[in-house]
Design a protein around this motif. Sequence first.
Motif, PDB file in Angstrom:
ATOM      1  N   TRP A  28       0.820  -1.213   0.000  1.00 28.83           N
ATOM      2  CA  TRP A  28       0.000   0.000   0.000  1.00 28.83           C
ATOM      3  C   TRP A  28       0.855   1.264   0.000  1.00 28.83           C
ATOM      4  O   TRP A  28       0.505   2.264   0.634  1.00 28.83           O
TER       5      TRP A  28
ATOM      6  N   PRO B  22       2.051   4.445  -1.955  1.00 28.15           N
ATOM      7  CA  PRO B  22       1.563   5.236  -3.095  1.00 28.15           C
ATOM      8  C   PRO B  22       2.597   5.312  -4.217  1.00 28.15           C
ATOM      9  O   PRO B  22       3.787   5.524  -3.964  1.00 28.15           O
TER      10      PRO B  22
ATOM     11  N   ALA C 185      -2.847   9.225  -4.276  1.00 32.89           N
ATOM     12  CA  ALA C 185      -2.446   8.951  -2.898  1.00 32.89           C
ATOM     13  C   ALA C 185      -1.166   9.692  -2.528  1.00 32.89           C
ATOM     14  O   ALA C 185      -1.009  10.153  -1.389  1.00 32.89           O
TER      15      ALA C 185
ATOM     16  N   LYS D 144      -0.831  12.257   0.421  1.00 34.61           N
ATOM     17  CA  LYS D 144       0.201  12.102   1.444  1.00 34.61           C
ATOM     18  C   LYS D 144       0.893  13.427   1.720  1.00 34.61           C
ATOM     19  O   LYS D 144       1.137  13.797   2.877  1.00 34.61           O
TER      20      LYS D 144
ATOM     21  N   PHE E 173      -1.000  10.624   6.507  1.00 37.89           N
ATOM     22  CA  PHE E 173      -1.359   9.636   5.497  1.00 37.89           C
ATOM     23  C   PHE E 173      -1.362   8.223   6.070  1.00 37.89           C
ATOM     24  O   PHE E 173      -2.093   7.360   5.570  1.00 37.89           O
TER      25      PHE E 173
ATOM     26  N   SER F 244      -4.331   5.644   5.173  1.00 39.01           N
ATOM     27  CA  SER F 244      -4.083   4.317   4.622  1.00 39.01           C
ATOM     28  C   SER F 244      -4.583   3.224   5.558  1.00 39.01           C
ATOM     29  O   SER F 244      -5.176   2.229   5.115  1.00 39.01           O
TER      30      SER F 244
ATOM     31  N   ILE G  41     -12.072   7.962   0.442  1.00 36.39           N
ATOM     32  CA  ILE G  41     -11.281   8.423  -0.702  1.00 36.39           C
ATOM     33  C   ILE G  41     -11.919   9.647  -1.333  1.00 36.39           C
ATOM     34  O   ILE G  41     -11.232  10.596  -1.708  1.00 36.39           O
TER      35      ILE G  41
ATOM     36  N   PRO H 142      -7.664  14.851  -4.499  1.00 39.19           N
ATOM     37  CA  PRO H 142      -7.282  14.809  -3.086  1.00 39.19           C
ATOM     38  C   PRO H 142      -7.116  16.204  -2.489  1.00 39.19           C
ATOM     39  O   PRO H 142      -6.619  17.114  -3.141  1.00 39.19           O
TER      40      PRO H 142
ATOM     41  N   THR I  62      -9.580   1.918  -4.936  1.00 41.34           N
ATOM     42  CA  THR I  62      -8.417   2.055  -4.059  1.00 41.34           C
ATOM     43  C   THR I  62      -7.122   1.852  -4.835  1.00 41.34           C
ATOM     44  O   THR I  62      -6.141   2.579  -4.630  1.00 41.34           O
TER      45      THR I  62
ATOM     46  N   PHE J 225      -6.459   4.925  -6.700  1.00 41.94           N
ATOM     47  CA  PHE J 225      -6.037   5.985  -5.780  1.00 41.94           C
ATOM     48  C   PHE J 225      -4.549   5.863  -5.466  1.00 41.94           C
ATOM     49  O   PHE J 225      -3.811   6.855  -5.502  1.00 41.94           O
ATOM     50  N   TYR J 226      -4.080   4.652  -5.205  1.00 43.79           N
ATOM     51  CA  TYR J 226      -2.669   4.436  -4.870  1.00 43.79           C
ATOM     52  C   TYR J 226      -1.784   4.368  -6.117  1.00 43.79           C
ATOM     53  O   TYR J 226      -0.555   4.460  -5.999  1.00 43.79           O
TER      54      TYR J 226
END
Length: 309
Positions: A33, A35, A41, A45, A64, A68, A116, A121, A282, A285-286
């Motif tokens: 996980w 980023p 992400a 962060k 972050f 996470s 999310i 973001p 997800t 996102f990452y």
Amino acid sequence: MNMLTSANRLEDLAQLAEACRETFLAVAADSHWAPAPRSAASQAKRLASSQDPASTSVGHMAGFDLISEVLVTYLEVAAGHLAGLGALYRGGEVMFPPLPLARSIIENCAAVMWVIGTTSPSEKILARAYLAEFASCEFAKIAAGRMGSEDDDAYKDANQRWTVTRARAIAAFPGTSNQDLSDEKPGRTLAGEMLPGLEASVARMFKFVHEQAQGSVSERQALGIYSFLSAGTHPSLYQARQMRIAVDHGDHHGTDLKIEISHVENIARTAILAFYNALSYTISFYGLSREPHDNLTDAIELVFPGSLT
């Protein structure tokens, strides 16, 4: 549908539900996980690091790390419930037990997508993560206090975590009051974000998927599905009555339970697709590799052809 065909179909559903958890584990093992550069992400962060003055310490996440932790934990719970759903299907327990699991899977997936968010973001994602964390801490505190006493270590630990989390949330978003974070009307709020109720969260997820990814379930239908699953979780009568068929035993009248395999499939499909979409969201996102998810796509298409198009 004959018993052999039904058994084979249940095995298909069991394997697919278990594949969801295996996909989650594969993504976790491959990425940890972390980023990817230039991912949403990684931007979150940077924003969270500048917004949150706290640092991660033993038992307390910040910035972050907290975001996470919240996201991955929701997915982990949903994936575990899917494995449980698979076990139920393999064991032929299809009448009542799948409903609470399906409801929890959907709720956890909806929570992932709420945290999310649907826009670029910003500091709002940290606020949503803190709201989720604080509510969880409060539930733990209440449970510990009711199961024991306020002198017990379990309560003291839960209270300490609750106190620290509240203080960190307020420090990250100056101007927030204790009242803002309380569960009193209009609800827990932080930086203009409000923690949604379970039903609202589920409806929001299905509405987003319906509008953005041509999902087959509308917001209104989602509310109906959620009501149905909730009735199968809490004390209710109508579902059992719908499954009963009258049987004349000669000396007395009774009932048997009957369920159509299509009904079982619909419950499984709804839970599996909710997880599929939340995990996909997800991964995006990452900025992670989509290979494990692509394999899950193929598995879903085999069991539920056309359900993803």
